[in-house]
Design a protein around this motif. Structure first.
Motif, PDB file in Angstrom:
ATOM      1  N   ASP A   1     -17.936 -13.172 -31.789  1.00  0.00           N
ATOM      2  CA  ASP A   1     -18.502 -13.990 -30.699  1.00  0.00           C
ATOM      3  C   ASP A   1     -20.227 -13.791 -30.545  1.00  0.00           C
ATOM      4  O   ASP A   1     -20.997 -14.720 -30.358  1.00  0.00           O
ATOM      5  CB  ASP A   1     -18.174 -13.620 -29.333  1.00  0.00           C
ATOM      6  N   SER A   2     -20.578 -12.660 -31.002  1.00  0.00           N
ATOM      7  CA  SER A   2     -22.105 -12.125 -30.853  1.00  0.00           C
ATOM      8  C   SER A   2     -22.809 -12.865 -31.704  1.00  0.00           C
ATOM      9  O   SER A   2     -24.120 -12.856 -31.670  1.00  0.00           O
ATOM     10  CB  SER A   2     -22.005 -10.589 -30.899  1.00  0.00           C
ATOM     11  N   VAL A   3     -22.044 -13.283 -33.000  1.00  0.00           N
ATOM     12  CA  VAL A   3     -23.242 -13.925 -34.175  1.00  0.00           C
ATOM     13  C   VAL A   3     -22.707 -15.393 -34.122  1.00  0.00           C
ATOM     14  O   VAL A   3     -23.104 -16.201 -34.958  1.00  0.00           O
ATOM     15  CB  VAL A   3     -22.787 -13.288 -35.309  1.00  0.00           C
ATOM     16  N   LYS A   4     -21.895 -16.041 -33.456  1.00  0.00           N
ATOM     17  CA  LYS A   4     -21.522 -17.410 -33.565  1.00  0.00           C
ATOM     18  C   LYS A   4     -22.530 -18.275 -33.206  1.00  0.00           C
ATOM     19  O   LYS A   4     -23.397 -18.020 -32.094  1.00  0.00           O
ATOM     20  CB  LYS A   4     -20.342 -17.706 -32.543  1.00  0.00           C
ATOM     21  N   GLY A   5     -22.664 -19.300 -34.118  1.00  0.00           N
ATOM     22  CA  GLY A   5     -23.898 -20.255 -34.109  1.00  0.00           C
ATOM     23  C   GLY A   5     -25.176 -19.418 -34.517  1.00  0.00           C
ATOM     24  O   GLY A   5     -26.121 -20.445 -34.824  1.00  0.00           O
ATOM     25  N   ARG A   6     -25.256 -18.286 -35.120  1.00  0.00           N
ATOM     26  CA  ARG A   6     -26.568 -18.072 -35.780  1.00  0.00           C
ATOM     27  C   ARG A   6     -26.169 -17.334 -37.135  1.00  0.00           C
ATOM     28  O   ARG A   6     -27.144 -17.461 -38.083  1.00  0.00           O
ATOM     29  CB  ARG A   6     -26.736 -16.689 -35.037  1.00  0.00           C
ATOM     30  N   PHE A   7     -24.951 -16.835 -37.595  1.00  0.00           N
ATOM     31  CA  PHE A   7     -24.545 -16.369 -38.776  1.00  0.00           C
ATOM     32  C   PHE A   7     -23.913 -17.437 -39.632  1.00  0.00           C
ATOM     33  O   PHE A   7     -22.732 -18.235 -38.652  1.00  0.00           O
ATOM     34  CB  PHE A   7     -24.017 -15.088 -38.756  1.00  0.00           C
ATOM     35  N   THR A   8     -23.853 -17.447 -40.638  1.00  0.00           N
ATOM     36  CA  THR A   8     -22.883 -18.403 -41.680  1.00  0.00           C
ATOM     37  C   THR A   8     -22.427 -17.663 -42.790  1.00  0.00           C
ATOM     38  O   THR A   8     -23.286 -17.071 -43.482  1.00  0.00           O
ATOM     39  CB  THR A   8     -23.490 -19.802 -42.034  1.00  0.00           C
ATOM     40  N   ILE A   9     -21.087 -17.599 -42.987  1.00  0.00           N
ATOM     41  CA  ILE A   9     -20.292 -17.192 -44.102  1.00  0.00           C
ATOM     42  C   ILE A   9     -20.166 -18.120 -45.105  1.00  0.00           C
ATOM     43  O   ILE A   9     -19.535 -19.170 -44.808  1.00  0.00           O
ATOM     44  CB  ILE A   9     -19.288 -16.092 -43.760  1.00  0.00           C
ATOM     45  N   SER A  10     -20.457 -17.809 -46.598  1.00  0.00           N
ATOM     46  CA  SER A  10     -19.956 -18.859 -47.456  1.00  0.00           C
ATOM     47  C   SER A  10     -19.812 -18.096 -48.662  1.00  0.00           C
ATOM     48  O   SER A  10     -20.197 -16.882 -48.852  1.00  0.00           O
ATOM     49  CB  SER A  10     -21.387 -19.756 -47.708  1.00  0.00           C
ATOM     50  N   ARG A  11     -19.445 -18.935 -49.762  1.00  0.00           N
ATOM     51  CA  ARG A  11     -19.052 -18.298 -51.060  1.00  0.00           C
ATOM     52  C   ARG A  11     -19.476 -19.126 -52.107  1.00  0.00           C
ATOM     53  O   ARG A  11     -19.829 -20.474 -52.095  1.00  0.00           O
ATOM     54  CB  ARG A  11     -17.646 -18.197 -51.090  1.00  0.00           C
ATOM     55  N   ASP A  12     -19.807 -18.511 -53.461  1.00  0.00           N
ATOM     56  CA  ASP A  12     -20.381 -19.186 -54.402  1.00  0.00           C
ATOM     57  C   ASP A  12     -19.076 -18.856 -55.551  1.00  0.00           C
ATOM     58  O   ASP A  12     -19.422 -17.576 -56.138  1.00  0.00           O
ATOM     59  CB  ASP A  12     -21.677 -18.638 -54.951  1.00  0.00           C
ATOM     60  N   ASN A  13     -18.158 -19.735 -55.858  1.00  0.00           N
ATOM     61  CA  ASN A  13     -17.118 -19.271 -56.908  1.00  0.00           C
ATOM     62  C   ASN A  13     -17.875 -18.911 -58.059  1.00  0.00           C
ATOM     63  O   ASN A  13     -17.334 -17.834 -58.774  1.00  0.00           O
ATOM     64  CB  ASN A  13     -16.190 -20.365 -57.137  1.00  0.00           C
ATOM     65  N   ALA A  14     -18.850 -19.488 -58.697  1.00  0.00           N
ATOM     66  CA  ALA A  14     -19.150 -19.299 -59.951  1.00  0.00           C
ATOM     67  C   ALA A  14     -20.039 -17.687 -60.348  1.00  0.00           C
ATOM     68  O   ALA A  14     -19.760 -17.375 -61.194  1.00  0.00           O
ATOM     69  CB  ALA A  14     -20.395 -20.350 -60.278  1.00  0.00           C
TER      70      ALA A  14
END
Length: 120
Positions: free
Chosen positions: A61-74
């Motif tokens: 909840d404290s980071v929702k809307g500010r942080f984004t998690i993502s991945r780079d498969n390569a």
């Protein structure tokens, strides 16, 4: 499974940082990579997680809307983009591999942590 987190640093409130978590080894044996953080004198706190199979994500909840998690498969790398940083985001950030969820106990493998310091 080996995890190496990097990208931390000292920034001012309102700035952005991107953390990276490079994974190696039998990462396919775990279905999620999560980010947690721990500030001095506080318990470890869930930040974000991504399901490696379906890319489903979930945030604290404290980071929702500010942080984004993502991945780079390569590159076999998970990123945590942190925007609009606040002094209360100051902590050591850890990435971990395990089963999709928000509890630290879901994750069996942990990286060494990277320090994020946000000045006001």
């Amino acid at each position: 499974v080996q995890l190496q987190a990097c990208g931390g640093g000292l920034v001012q409130a309102g700035d952005s940082l991107r953390l990276s978590c490079a994974a190696s080894g039998r990462t396919f044996s775990r279905n999620a990579i999560g980010w947690f953080r721990q500030a001095p004198g506080k318990e470890r706190e869930f930040v974000a997680t991504i399901n490696l199979s379906n890319r489903l994500t979930y945030y604290g909840d404290s980071v929702k809307g500010r942080f984004t998690i993502s991945r780079d498969n390569a590159k076999n790398t998970i990123y945590l983009q942190m925007n609009s940083l606040k002094p209360e985001d100051t902590a050591v950030y850890y990435c971990a591999a395990g089963d999709y969820g928000t509890g630290a106990g879901n994750y069996q493998y942990w990286g060494q942590g990277t320090q994020v310091t946000v000045s006001s």
